[in-house]
Design a protein around this motif. Structure first.
Motif, mmCIF file in Angstrom:
data_model
loop_
_atom_site.group_PDB
_atom_site.id
_atom_site.type_symbol
_atom_site.label_atom_id
_atom_site.label_comp_id
_atom_site.label_asym_id
_atom_site.label_seq_id
_atom_site.Cartn_x
_atom_site.Cartn_y
_atom_site.Cartn_z
ATOM 1 N N GLN A 11 -0.599 3.558 0.465
ATOM 2 C CA GLN A 11 0.195 2.696 0.972
ATOM 3 C C GLN A 11 0.367 1.735 0.353
ATOM 4 O OE1 GLN A 11 -0.179 -0.660 2.358
ATOM 5 N NE2 GLN A 11 1.156 -0.205 4.496
ATOM 6 N N ILE A 12 2.139 1.445 0.486
ATOM 7 C CA ILE A 12 3.214 0.585 -0.517
ATOM 8 C C ILE A 12 2.223 -0.879 -0.446
ATOM 9 C CG2 ILE A 12 4.991 -0.027 1.269
ATOM 10 C CD1 ILE A 12 4.986 0.795 -2.138
ATOM 11 N N GLY A 13 1.645 -1.167 0.602
ATOM 12 C CA GLY A 13 1.216 -2.501 0.568
ATOM 13 C C GLY A 13 -0.061 -2.937 -0.451
ATOM 14 N N LEU A 14 -0.841 -2.452 0.136
ATOM 15 C CA LEU A 14 -2.510 -2.006 -0.664
ATOM 16 C C LEU A 14 -2.340 -1.921 -1.891
ATOM 17 C CD1 LEU A 14 -5.628 -2.149 -0.180
ATOM 18 C CD2 LEU A 14 -5.000 0.444 -0.177
ATOM 19 N N SER A 15 -1.175 -0.696 -3.122
ATOM 20 C CA SER A 15 -0.854 -0.814 -3.857
ATOM 21 C C SER A 15 0.215 -1.943 -4.306
ATOM 22 C CB SER A 15 0.299 0.570 -3.785
ATOM 23 O OG SER A 15 -0.262 2.258 -3.635
ATOM 24 N N ALA A 16 1.237 -2.354 -3.503
ATOM 25 C CA ALA A 16 1.492 -3.918 -4.304
ATOM 26 C C ALA A 16 0.155 -4.733 -5.022
ATOM 27 C CB ALA A 16 2.567 -4.139 -3.758
ATOM 28 N N LEU A 17 -0.351 -4.975 -3.438
ATOM 29 C CA LEU A 17 -1.675 -5.946 -3.986
ATOM 30 C C LEU A 17 -2.640 -5.524 -4.969
ATOM 31 C CD1 LEU A 17 -3.138 -8.320 -2.201
ATOM 32 C CD2 LEU A 17 -4.309 -6.989 -1.922
ATOM 33 N N VAL A 18 -3.226 -4.573 -5.170
ATOM 34 C CA VAL A 18 -3.968 -4.357 -6.453
ATOM 35 C C VAL A 18 -2.963 -4.065 -7.692
ATOM 36 C CG1 VAL A 18 -4.698 -2.277 -7.920
ATOM 37 C CG2 VAL A 18 -5.181 -2.198 -5.258
ATOM 38 N N ALA A 19 -1.086 -4.391 -7.867
ATOM 39 C CA ALA A 19 -0.832 -4.145 -9.275
ATOM 40 C C ALA A 19 -0.197 -5.421 -9.461
ATOM 41 C CB ALA A 19 0.899 -3.681 -8.519
ATOM 42 N N ALA A 20 -0.870 -6.323 -8.782
ATOM 43 C CA ALA A 20 -0.428 -7.707 -8.561
ATOM 44 C C ALA A 20 -1.787 -8.559 -9.393
ATOM 45 C CB ALA A 20 -0.405 -8.824 -7.344
ATOM 46 N N ILE A 21 -3.081 -7.934 -9.548
ATOM 47 C CA ILE A 21 -3.161 -8.194 -9.669
ATOM 48 C C ILE A 21 -3.958 -8.988 -11.327
ATOM 49 C CG2 ILE A 21 -6.151 -7.576 -10.430
ATOM 50 C CD1 ILE A 21 -6.470 -6.144 -8.774
ATOM 51 N N PRO A 22 -2.926 -8.294 -12.154
ATOM 52 C CA PRO A 22 -2.655 -8.978 -13.560
ATOM 53 C C PRO A 22 -1.880 -10.292 -13.407
ATOM 54 C CG PRO A 22 -2.631 -6.103 -13.451
ATOM 55 C CD PRO A 22 -1.919 -6.924 -12.045
#
Length: 583
Positions: A11-22
């Protein structure tokens, strides 16, 4: 071989949210926790390593090698530029020549606001156009501190000033790379960027003055601000639309400097603004003979000549023949990008002679000879410069390690891809895709390399002229330059504020978001209401690269060196006694 997965959670939105953590962590560490730059970069790198290993399933070996590749690039050419730029500046300070430079600038204007426009904005734009890669902030921030600016103010001002010129920096490399990656003719992208950034260029000088002295202070020097901003913006528009993407910064910088200096000959502000506390000091402007002033400026004139020479393609190509290239074994060709289905390149280029930092070093050595600095003192100044910069250099290397890890793992593409699923509002968000790229990598060129193709594909899917979002990627990206950890590390190193990176981040983050949003709104309006401003999408022709003309390169290089020799002879001829001090 390992293939990237841009949507590891399905799910691209969820993946992006995790990717944005750093990114969120880095912003928290710098802006709220006020962690020192090298510590914030280190823990961000560790967090990113955990995410790429566990979520993206990137083999640990590839992760570590990509970090190593990034740290190598951080060391050379980025750190090399910072060290040599500060070395040149320190030479002028130790020899007393910068005191004369200060007096000569004060003779034009002693108003701090106007000095910031001349040095931070206009001269910084020239350095961005000729060299880029941290040199503008490193040199101009150090010069402003030498003039008597508060170090924190100097760093903030130079970071904010180093925005609108960035898209055309290093002789237009970001635009050229954007065209190469997207397949769109670089001149078409240049035209579109030239119909966006000039609107920002008009505003930046006013922002600089407002940061320093508030709105009332801006009103006092508004005529000079208008002359500086409008002359730069018009030159930027004309050059980018009718000449070449390689020259907007250099031409615009010269035009704005000349216009502002000539304007100050006939106009003066009613009050001279200085920093709080300066009014109580007895300020004496010391007058020097023209030869003395010329000699003091010689290092910066030589710097300008050599940086400009190194940026010319025939010269750079000639010097690049001795470049050492070697693949990062184990990483090169072992990561597959799913959107291109081709192995990613991981080749380190040690362009030790054609690098901008080498041009600065040669300028420093020639200047030391002209100023008759003993060899022992030259070596001591260089060692002290490196010693003072040790934590800043570590920060830059760690930040580039993080950037390369984000690139090779696909984390950066995850963030950019998520913003393309936004429909009609996409033109507004296109600038923020570029903004993310520069925040992570510190480079508009790298941002275009990451996202230009993605922007083009998304635009075609949405029925938008792809020239607009590709240009917005570059134009919006410039706003992140002031908050990129790499740029902040360079700024703190230049003004002696290593460890205060969080303070700089907090002071610039709002301006960064406002600038990116401004380009985003402009892009949205152009996409839906002002389509006539968007140039025709012309695809780049695939043609073999033209061979470097060694004769042309040698002729240009020889001519510049002759000019430098003449400068050296002139600077040591006819030295006259200095005139008396005057108020």
């Amino acid at each position: 071989m390992w293939t990237q997965n841009y949507d590891p959670l399905g799910q691209i939105g969820l993946s992006a949210l995790v990717a944005a953590i750093p990114i969120f962590f880095l912003a928290w560490a710098l802006g709220i926790k006020r962690m020192k730059g090298h510590l914030a970069a280190f823990w961000t790198l560790i967090l990113t390593l955990v995410i790429t290993t566990l979520l993206y399933k990137m083999p640990i070996k590839l992760s570590l090698l990509s970090i190593f590749d990034g740290m190598l690039y951080g060391l050379f050419p980025i750190c090399w530029i910072v060290v040599t730029a500060l070395f040149l500046y320190n030479l002028t300070v130790k020899t007393g020549q910068f005191e004369i430079v200060k007096d000569s600038i004060a003779a034009i204007t002693s108003d701090r606001r106007l000095q910031a426009l001349l040095i931070g904005f206009s001269f910084g734009a020239f350095l961005e156009g000729a060299a880029g890669f941290g040199a503008p902030v490193a040199i101009t921030a150090a010069m402003l501190v030498g003039l008597g600016f508060n170090p924190l103010y100097a760093a903030v001002l130079c970071l904010v000033a180093n925005t609108s010129p960035v898209a055309f920096g290093s002789l237009g490399i970001p635009i050229l790379v954007g065209g190469q990656v997207s397949g769109i003719d670089a001149m078409a992208i240049s035209k579109m960027v030239g119909r966006q950034l000039p609107f920002l260029s008009v505003l930046v000088p006013g922002f600089l003055v407002t940061i320093m002295s508030g709105f009332s202070g801006l009103v006092e020097v508004l005529p000079a601000v208008i002359v500086c901003g409008v002359s730069f913006a018009l030159s930027q528009w004309f050059t980018s639309n009718y000449l070449t993407p390689m020259l907007p910064d250099i031409i615009s910088a010269f035009v704005s400097i000349i216009c502002l200096v000539l304007f100050l000959k006939v106009w003066k502000p009613k009050t001279i603004w200085r920093f709080p506390g300066e009014e109580e000091t007895d300020r004496v402007v010391k007058r020097h003979s023209p030869w003395t002033v010329f000699r003091a400026w010689t290092p910066f004139i030589i710097l300008t000549l050599l940086i400009g020479c190194w940026g010319v393609k025939p010269v750079n190509g000639l010097l690049g023949f001795v470049t050492l290239k070697f693949p990062i074994l184990g990483l090169h060709g072992n990561v597959i990008a799913p959107d291109t289905l081709t192995p990613m390149d991981a080749t380190f280029s040690f362009n030790w002679l054609s690098a901008g930092g080498t041009a600065i070093l040669i300028a420093a050595i020639i200047s030391a000879i002209i100023l008759r600095v003993p060899i022992a003192d030259i070596w001591k100044i260089f060692k002290d410069t490196v010693k003072d910069l040790k934590f800043a250099l570590l920060t830059i290397m760690l930040v580039l390690g993080f950037a390369y890890l984000a690139n090779f793992s696909g984390l950066s593409k995850t963030l950019g891809l998520a913003l393309t699923y936004t429909g009609s509002i996409y033109p507004f968000l296109a600038s923020f895709i570029g903004w993310i790229g520069v925040f992570i990598t510190g480079s508009d060129t790298s941002s275009n390399a990451l996202f230009a193709k993605l922007q083009s594909v998304a635009a075609n899917n949405l029925g938008i002229n792809p020239v607009l979002p590709v240009a917005s990627n570059s134009a919006g990206a410039v706003a992140a330059k002031m908050i990129s950890p790499q740029s902040i590390a360079v700024a703190t190193a230049s003004v002696g504020l290593v460890g205060k990176e969080g303070e700089l981040f907090r002071r610039t983050i709002l301006y960064s978001i406002l600038f990116a949003a401004f380009i985003g709104v402009l892009s949205f309006i152009q996409a839906h209401y002002l389509q006539w401003m968007i140039p025709e999408c012309v695809m780049a022709e695939t043609a073999a690269e033209t061979a470097i003309n060694a004769g042309t390169g040698l002729a240009i290089l020889g001519g510049i060196m002759i000019a430098v020799i003449i400068l050296g002879l002139l600077s040591n001829k006819g030295r006259e006694p200095e005139t008396a001090n005057v108020k």
